[in-house]
Design a protein around this motif. Structure first.
Motif, PDB file in Angstrom:
ATOM      1  N   GLU A   1       8.832  10.459  54.638  1.00 20.06           N
ATOM      2  CA  GLU A   1       7.649  11.175  55.119  1.00 20.06           C
ATOM      3  C   GLU A   1       7.225  12.256  54.138  1.00 20.06           C
ATOM      4  O   GLU A   1       6.055  12.604  54.050  1.00 20.06           O
TER       5      GLU A   1
ATOM      6  N   SER B   1      -2.027   6.330  53.158  1.00 19.85           N
ATOM      7  CA  SER B   1      -2.068   5.718  54.482  1.00 19.85           C
ATOM      8  C   SER B   1      -0.697   5.214  54.870  1.00 19.85           C
ATOM      9  O   SER B   1      -0.212   4.230  54.341  1.00 19.85           O
ATOM     10  N   ARG B   2      -0.116   5.896  55.797  1.00 17.61           N
ATOM     11  CA  ARG B   2       1.213   5.521  56.229  1.00 17.61           C
ATOM     12  C   ARG B   2       1.157   4.486  57.333  1.00 17.61           C
ATOM     13  O   ARG B   2       2.092   3.765  57.563  1.00 17.61           O
ATOM     14  N   ARG B   3       0.026   4.477  58.037  1.00 20.12           N
ATOM     15  CA  ARG B   3      -0.062   3.645  59.220  1.00 20.12           C
ATOM     16  C   ARG B   3      -1.076   2.539  58.980  1.00 20.12           C
ATOM     17  O   ARG B   3      -2.243   2.809  58.670  1.00 20.12           O
TER      18      ARG B   3
ATOM     19  N   THR C   1      -2.831  -0.785  60.740  1.00 20.10           N
ATOM     20  CA  THR C   1      -2.959  -1.468  62.031  1.00 20.10           C
ATOM     21  C   THR C   1      -3.630  -2.821  61.844  1.00 20.10           C
ATOM     22  O   THR C   1      -4.484  -2.994  60.972  1.00 20.10           O
TER      23      THR C   1
ATOM     24  N   ALA D   1       0.898  -2.058  64.833  1.00 23.74           N
ATOM     25  CA  ALA D   1       0.870  -0.943  63.889  1.00 23.74           C
ATOM     26  C   ALA D   1       2.150  -0.955  63.067  1.00 23.74           C
ATOM     27  O   ALA D   1       3.235  -1.123  63.602  1.00 23.74           O
TER      28      ALA D   1
ATOM     29  N   ASP E   1       4.239   1.400  60.499  1.00 19.53           N
ATOM     30  CA  ASP E   1       4.413   2.713  59.882  1.00 19.53           C
ATOM     31  C   ASP E   1       5.241   2.500  58.626  1.00 19.53           C
ATOM     32  O   ASP E   1       6.415   2.170  58.688  1.00 19.53           O
ATOM     33  N   THR E   2       4.593   2.676  57.464  1.00 22.42           N
ATOM     34  CA  THR E   2       5.295   2.325  56.225  1.00 22.42           C
ATOM     35  C   THR E   2       6.302   3.394  55.821  1.00 22.42           C
ATOM     36  O   THR E   2       7.171   3.127  54.999  1.00 22.42           O
TER      37      THR E   2
ATOM     38  N   THR F   1       5.167  -1.682  65.513  1.00 26.98           N
ATOM     39  CA  THR F   1       4.969  -1.484  66.943  1.00 26.98           C
ATOM     40  C   THR F   1       4.013  -2.539  67.474  1.00 26.98           C
ATOM     41  O   THR F   1       2.945  -2.759  66.904  1.00 26.98           O
TER      42      THR F   1
ATOM     43  N   SER G   1       8.713  -1.301  70.133  1.00 33.46           N
ATOM     44  CA  SER G   1       9.103  -1.307  68.743  1.00 33.46           C
ATOM     45  C   SER G   1       9.750  -2.654  68.416  1.00 33.46           C
ATOM     46  O   SER G   1      10.587  -3.142  69.158  1.00 33.46           O
TER      47      SER G   1
ATOM     48  N   ARG H   1      -6.383   0.899  57.806  1.00 33.96           N
ATOM     49  CA  ARG H   1      -5.368   1.883  57.427  1.00 33.96           C
ATOM     50  C   ARG H   1      -5.688   3.246  58.018  1.00 33.96           C
ATOM     51  O   ARG H   1      -6.838   3.588  58.180  1.00 33.96           O
TER      52      ARG H   1
END
Lengths: 339, 250
Positions: free
Chosen positions: B106, B144-146, B148, B153, B155-156, B162, B168, B249
């Motif tokens: 993160e 862009s971490r997320r 979809t 989704a 989360d990288t 998800t 999950s 993203r």
């Protein structure tokens, strides 16, 4: 003198006397004397001699009331004494399983209160002892990883060959022991939140990974089984079960999941030697390798990690015989709803 | 960074800075990297790291950063490093310390290797990261971490997938890499060769690594669990596979 005494007086023979005082509250109501032939008297007395009519209704009622009162009071007192004792017994039983169990409330009679206080102090000492040992073990396992990492790198510089391969295998085994020890100690202590998780996906990943590593392993079950879980903890526990099955059992290793009323059942089965019924309790305890019958190696933590996970998740872990009497089935039962 | 692209295409000359407090470990890792053909320099702690970064030798192409460092922790160093540059960072974490890993990713680390690692694995991961983070692509991946798609989704940073219902869904390493490749090229047919190349980023020392078809079918089982679920990945006969879902993203 009451009439009933007259025939009695007659039978005592001549010269006998009986005295009667119906009003006597203390002492004797009936006093008698019988002459004997050799001269002198036999004197007798009877206390509280009273006829049947005296047992009137009121007296009986008051006696019953009194008896009931005493019985009630005894029950209450006994319960007052035994309830804290029973709580103490329950608590002793509970810390046998979990040293972090709640302390016993100190109430009841003085002696029991003292016992409760002493018991709580003892529990605190045990907890500290366990914590110290746990920390020492965790620190040691943790520290072992650095020299292991160095060894692994250094082994990589050695010329390729059987010696190097064996050394790398040994290092891998040590890494696994250290990893499992840390997994065991960590289980239930990390702050991982419970969230909706697809258990089938975890089982599929584990089966694929085992299959990619050359084992005959497969997942059989619904494509989705969603339930509230600590995902990483669940994966850790289940991967230990799969590793165990691959290592100690023999193929085919099957991972099965099914949903039943209110719970989810996961079974990991192998076709190895199984675990004798008598050894099963021991098999779930930590640091007890049962390898005589199950292949060798390992530090006996795989099942313990999973058992601990099951308990912390409100579920249970049981060991069963394989379907055709061969191998071992490890059954993990988890609540399908949040507990 | 001007010389970056050319340098990075040639792994052999890439400069890797190893930040590690354990002396033996530092020597072994730099030796390993040198033998693998990289230019490797070493730093014992944050202070030495900044010295190297500010030296005339210039910014390294990749920083290999140990999370457990005395003084300023690896995570703090990472945060400060990210304030001034986009140099790819690979973290060395202890196995099982998920929090370190998640925090590191993160805070902007590009990848992580868990200690103890196999030497081959480290080299391959370093190569893969150098290949992946060309300067053009790096900022986009970082921002862009997320991602979809069709209600799903990914989360990288946490490497977490998800489902539309919020559950999950666990992915194996290979499945994650495949999915990411599809998400980075939505609507484009990816050939088996291209997907195999993606797989090479991963290092599996095991000789039983399955074919792309097996991996794709495993991924499909997870994101298209039953017959009612919409087909997200389609097979294009003789060409490869394509992700048909719309991807966004952020």
């Amino acid at each position: 003198m009451p009439d009933v005494l007259l025939p009695a007086l007659g039978r005592l023979g001549p010269g006998a006397r009986i005295g009667w005082d119906p009003k006597a509250e203390i002492g004797h109501r009936l006093i008698g004397a019988v002459p004997v032939q050799s001269g002198g008297w036999i004197v007798f007395a009877a206390p509280w001699f009273s006829g049947a009519p005296l047992a009137d209704r009121g007296a009986v009622l008051s006696m019953v009331a009194m008896a009931a009162g005493i019985a009630l009071a005894s029950i209450l007192i006994i319960r007052w004494i035994t309830r804290p004792l029973r709580r103490l017994a329950d608590a002793a039983d509970a810390i046998g399983r979990d040293v972090r169990a709640n302390p016993v409330p100190a109430d009841g009679p003085t002696e029991v209160r003292h016992a409760a206080v002493a018991f709580n102090a003892m529990q605190e000492r045990i907890r500290r002892l366990v914590d110290d040992r746990t920390e020492a073990l965790a620190a040691m396992s943790h520290d072992l990883r650095t020299p292991l990492a160095r060894m692994r790198l250094r082994a990589g510089f050695l010329p390729e060959g059987e010696e190097r391969a064996r050394m790398e295998a040994d290092i891998a085994e040590m890494e696994q022991m250290v990893g499992r020890t840390l997994d065991y100690l960590r289980e239930g202590r990390d702050a991982e939140p419970v969230a909706a998780t697809d258990l089938a996906a975890i089982l599929q990943t584990l089966a694929s990974d085992a299959a990619d590593a050359g084992a005959d392993a497969a997942y059989e079950g619904p494509a989705r089984v969603v339930l509230p879980l600590r995902r990483l903890a669940a994966k850790r526990a289940l991967s230990n079960l799969v590793e165990n099955a691959v290592r100690h059992g023999s193929g085919p290793v099957r991972l099965v999941a099914r949903q039943e009323s209110g719970r989810v059942i996961v079974e990991v089965s192998d076709q190895g030697g199984g675990i004798a019924e008598a050894d099963r309790g021991r098999a779930l305890a930590p640091f007890v390798p049962l390898d005589a019958s199950r292949g060798g190696g390992g530090c006996g933590l795989g099942l313990a990690i999973a058992a601990r996970f099951a308990e912390a998740s409100g579920g249970a872990l049981t060991l069963l015989d394989g379907a055709n009497g061969r191998g071992l089935v490890v059954r993990l039962t988890l609540p399908a709803e949040a507990t | 960074m001007s010389e970056g692209p050319e340098r990075r295409l040639l792994d052999r000359e890439a400069h890797v800075l190893v930040v590690e407090d354990d002396g033996e470990m530092r020597n072994l890792v730099t030796r390993l990297l040198r033998e693998a053909g990289f230019r490797a320099s070493a730093a014992r702690d944050g202070r030495e790291m900044w010295e190297v970064l500010e030296s005339p030798a210039g910014e390294p192409d990749l920083v290999l950063l140990d999370v457990m460092l005395p003084g300023t922790s690896g995570l703090d160093l990472l945060r400060r490093l990210r304030e001034r540059s986009r140099t790819p960072v690979m973290m060395l974490t202890a196995r099982g310390e998920e929090m370190d890993r998640v925090l590191g990713l993160e805070l902007g680390a590009d990848d992580y290797v868990a200690k103890p690692f196999a030497p081959r694995e480290l080299v391959a991961r370093v190569r893969a990261l150098l290949r992946r983070t060309t300067p053009v692509e790096a900022p986009a991946v970082q921002r862009s971490r997320r991602i979809t798609f069709a209600g799903w989704a990914l989360d990288t940073a946490r490497r977490e997938l998800t489902a539309p219902d919020g559950a999950s869904v666990d992915l194996s390493g290979a499945e994650y890499d495949l999915l990411l490749a599809f998400l980075e090229h939505p609507g484009r047919v990816l050939s088996r060769e291209q997907l195999l190349e993606v797989g090479k980023r991963r290092v599996s020392a095991d000789p039983f690594d399955r074919t792309i078809d097996v991996q794709v079918s495993r991924l499909r089982r997870k994101i298209e669990p039953d017959e009612a679920s919409p087909a997200l990945i389609k097979t294009v006969r003789g060409a490869g596979y394509v992700l048909v879902a719309e991807v966004s993203r952020g």
